[in-house]
Design an enzyme around this catalytic site. Structure first.
Site, PDB file in Angstrom:
ATOM      1  N   HIS A  17      11.914   2.441  10.503  1.00  0.00           N
ATOM      2  CA  HIS A  17      12.048   1.042  10.915  1.00  0.00           C
ATOM      3  C   HIS A  17      13.522   0.661  11.031  1.00  0.00           C
ATOM      4  O   HIS A  17      13.937   0.025  12.007  1.00  0.00           O
ATOM      5  CB  HIS A  17      11.421   0.102   9.870  1.00  0.00           C
ATOM      6  CG  HIS A  17       9.954   0.186   9.724  1.00  0.00           C
ATOM      7  ND1 HIS A  17       9.349   0.357   8.499  1.00  0.00           N
ATOM      8  CD2 HIS A  17       8.946   0.099  10.630  1.00  0.00           C
ATOM      9  CE1 HIS A  17       8.042   0.359   8.655  1.00  0.00           C
ATOM     10  NE2 HIS A  17       7.774   0.217   9.938  1.00  0.00           N
ATOM     11  N   LYS A  41      -5.423  -8.227   5.283  1.00  0.00           N
ATOM     12  CA  LYS A  41      -4.865  -7.026   4.667  1.00  0.00           C
ATOM     13  C   LYS A  41      -4.117  -7.401   3.404  1.00  0.00           C
ATOM     14  O   LYS A  41      -3.362  -8.362   3.382  1.00  0.00           O
ATOM     15  CB  LYS A  41      -3.869  -6.348   5.617  1.00  0.00           C
ATOM     16  CG  LYS A  41      -4.478  -5.546   6.718  1.00  0.00           C
ATOM     17  CD  LYS A  41      -3.375  -4.810   7.451  1.00  0.00           C
ATOM     18  CE  LYS A  41      -3.921  -3.849   8.473  1.00  0.00           C
ATOM     19  NZ  LYS A  41      -2.831  -3.157   9.170  1.00  0.00           N
ATOM     20  N   ARG A  90       6.554   6.575  17.990  1.00  0.00           N
ATOM     21  CA  ARG A  90       6.649   7.864  17.317  1.00  0.00           C
ATOM     22  C   ARG A  90       5.993   8.974  18.108  1.00  0.00           C
ATOM     23  O   ARG A  90       6.431  10.114  18.080  1.00  0.00           O
ATOM     24  CB  ARG A  90       5.987   7.782  15.931  1.00  0.00           C
ATOM     25  CG  ARG A  90       6.674   6.828  14.983  1.00  0.00           C
ATOM     26  CD  ARG A  90       5.846   6.623  13.759  1.00  0.00           C
ATOM     27  NE  ARG A  90       4.616   5.910  14.141  1.00  0.00           N
ATOM     28  CZ  ARG A  90       3.768   5.392  13.294  1.00  0.00           C
ATOM     29  NH1 ARG A  90       3.946   5.513  12.009  1.00  0.00           N
ATOM     30  NH2 ARG A  90       2.708   4.751  13.717  1.00  0.00           N
ATOM     31  N   SER A 127       4.732   3.563   6.953  1.00  0.00           N
ATOM     32  CA  SER A 127       4.692   2.953   5.625  1.00  0.00           C
ATOM     33  C   SER A 127       3.480   3.421   4.840  1.00  0.00           C
ATOM     34  O   SER A 127       3.568   3.693   3.639  1.00  0.00           O
ATOM     35  CB  SER A 127       4.665   1.422   5.742  1.00  0.00           C
ATOM     36  OG  SER A 127       5.839   0.936   6.324  1.00  0.00           O
TER      37      SER A 127
END
Length: 159
Positions: A17, A41, A90, A127
């Site tokens: 990040h 969440k 990614r 993460s």
């Protein structure tokens, strides 16, 4: 003034990040790092803790603001007159999802999305993966800024 936003959950912020935010800070006058709130969440860190950690590790950039937001990202952009979203990619699988989001966001308000390829060093990094490996005792110190690694280690000891 050229503005962009780097949205995410940042639970916690990783070196991947940070790489994207740092690169965006060289391209834009102001970069808003926005912790998007998803009430369904439960994060490991509270939103306020995430904001504090992000502020600590982005302070060297000088043109980064850190905030939270609950709602549509395009509404956040409209409220702050931000015409661009910067997203790190990614892998091809990221592109498939992010392209749909970019097209929706552009269709809703005309906000553009810029895709930045992740540094190959961080191409596997998320993460969620960092938290899982750390919870099992794996060494993730090289994947996180020092302050974040310390906070993660403390949080996992508390559980």
């Amino acid at each position: 003034m050229r503005r962009a936003v780097c949205p995410g959950s940042y639970d916690p912020i990783t070196n991947g990040h940070l790489d994207i935010i740092g690169r965006a800070s060289k391209l834009y006058d102001e970069v808003y790092v926005t912790v998007m709130i998803n009430k369904s969440k439960k994060g490991l860190f509270t939103v306020d803790e995430r904001i504090d950690l992000i502020r600590q590790v982005t302070s060297e950039f000088g043109n980064v603001r850190v905030e939270s937001f609950h709602g549509l990202l395009v509404d956040y952009c409209k409220q702050r007159d931000i015409p661009a979203i910067v997203k790190g990619l990614r892998a091809v699988s990221d592109f498939d999802y992010e392209l749909q989001m970019a097209q929706m966001n552009n269709g809703l308000t005309g906000v553009e999305t810029l895709f930045v390829p992740t540094n190959p060093t961080y191409s596997f990094l998320s993460s969620s993966l960092v938290k899982e490996v750390a919870a099992w005792g794996g060494d993730v110190s090289h994947l996180l800024p020092d302050a974040v690694f310390d906070a993660l280690s403390r949080r996992l000891r508390e559980q």
